[in-house]
Scaffold this active site. Structure first.
Site, PDB file in Angstrom:
ATOM      1  CE1 TYR A  57      36.306  61.483  65.323  1.00 26.09           C
ATOM      2  CE2 TYR A  57      34.711  59.827  64.641  1.00 26.09           C
ATOM      3  CZ  TYR A  57      35.485  60.418  65.625  1.00 26.09           C
ATOM      4  OH  TYR A  57      35.434  59.918  66.910  1.00 26.09           O
ATOM      5  CG  LEU A 204      42.228  47.045  67.502  1.00 21.92           C
ATOM      6  CD1 LEU A 204      42.064  46.703  66.033  1.00 21.92           C
ATOM      7  CD2 LEU A 204      42.636  45.811  68.297  1.00 21.92           C
ATOM      8  CE  LYS A 212      47.858  47.540  60.587  1.00 20.43           C
ATOM      9  NZ  LYS A 212      46.734  47.961  59.728  1.00 20.43           N
ATOM     10  CB  ALA A 280      36.569  48.024  59.880  1.00 21.49           C
ATOM     11  CD  GLN A 285      41.402  46.725  58.322  1.00 20.84           C
ATOM     12  OE1 GLN A 285      40.719  47.753  58.405  1.00 20.84           O
ATOM     13  NE2 GLN A 285      42.706  46.767  58.198  1.00 20.84           N
TER      14      GLN A 285
END
Length: 319
Positions: A57, A204, A212, A280, A285
């Protein structure tokens, strides 16, 4: 927050964990480091104790951000990171050679500013290195005290069975959400039978299940590459998710929650799911994600979401 024992360990993990891929600042759009640190600390303050990261990452950047955020919170968090996938420019390279594992683990410990990692995971299988060679090195490093427990990510059933015969594996980290449920047919039954835990990611669907987006988003930020990982954002697939998103919004309105919270709640209430990892970018969030464990969907609502999900997945997989 709800907590559950991680199988065959002395750890209890929050049912909602914090995923940190976005903090690498190269896949989910631009992020500001100070805000990322605030988001991590807000997650911990809200009861999340499982933080999952990886060297891949942002070529180590996410691990550095996590290390900075938790340096005075070490006794409050369970750190999970990975080996076997590193970055060479924009490319992800799979390498589970013993030398690479040793190098990655030492770098991870330095970036995270910890003396021991709680859950060390093979990020992706490496077809070019015999699993036995990788495992021999990992067990040496475990014996040396550099990590407590071994887990794997993105393993299919045959490979999971193979490594489970060779050593104790405490967890599998697969992709799982209302839009990706392949693990339910073979992997979840096996994990339940063998009493191994499941730490699911992609809860998600890259953000699509947050509700959204009123129309298909165009990710113009050159650092936002999520559409290349999650197929739901493709033009031909976008409209197929509409009924599911609508149902999430309907249920969210009933509970005065967000669609994201409903999607997370569905995931953590599925058989075999020990914890669901959710990213988040902001403090808000992080707190909202944690609060997704603080209400209870009815059995009828869980079933209805599953049925809508099944129909959407069928459409998505049609040629």
């Amino acid at each position: 927050m709800q907590y559950q024992a991680l199988a065959n360990t002395d750890l209890k993990v929050s049912k909602i964990g914090l995923g940190t891929w976005a903090y690498g600042d190269d896949t989910f759009g631009s992020v500001e480091d100070k805000q990322s640190i605030k988001a991590i600390r807000a997650a911990v303050e809200s009861g999340i104790n499982l933080i999952d990261t990886a060297p891949a990452y942002g070529a180590g950047k996410a691990e550095k951000i996590v290390g900075e955020a938790i340096k005075d919170l070490r006794d409050q968090v369970i750190i999970a990171t990975k080996c076997g996938t590193h970055r060479e420019g924009s490319a992800y390279v799979r390498d589970l050679s013993p030398a690479q594992i040793r190098k990655e683990l030492d770098l991870s410990l330095t970036r995270l500013q910890v003396s021991q990692i709680d859950i060390y995971q093979i990020h992706w299988p490496d077809p070019d290195t015999p699993l036995e060679e990788s495992l021999a090195e990992l067990l040496k490093l475990k014996k040396a005290g550099k990590f407590k427990y071994l887990g794997v990510c993105n393993f299919e059933l045959d490979l999971l069975k193979k490594i489970s015969k060779l050593t104790d594996i405490v967890s599998l980290q697969p992709q799982y959400s209302l839009l990706e449920r392949k693990i339910e047919t073979k992997l979840i039954p096996y994990l339940l039978q063998t009493k191994q835990s499941t730490l699911s990611y992609g809860t998600l669907g890259g953000g699509i299940l947050s509700g959204k987006y009123d129309k298909k988003p165009e990710f113009k930020d050159e650092k936002d590459n999520r559409a290349n990982f999650y197929p739901f954002f493709k033009e031909e697939n976008w409209q197929k998710t509409a009924d599911l998103i609508k149902e999430l919004k309907n249920i969210a309105d009933k509970y005065d929650k967000t669609p994201a919270q409903v999607a997370i709640n569905w995931s953590i209430n599925q058989p075999g799911i020990t914890a669901a990892l959710v990213g988040a970018k902001t403090e808000q969030q992080a707190r909202e994600n944690a609060a997704a464990a603080d209400f209870k969907l009815t059995q009828a609502e869980l079933i209805k979401l599953s049925q809508k999900s099944t129909a959407v997945i069928k459409e998505l997989t049609q040629k």
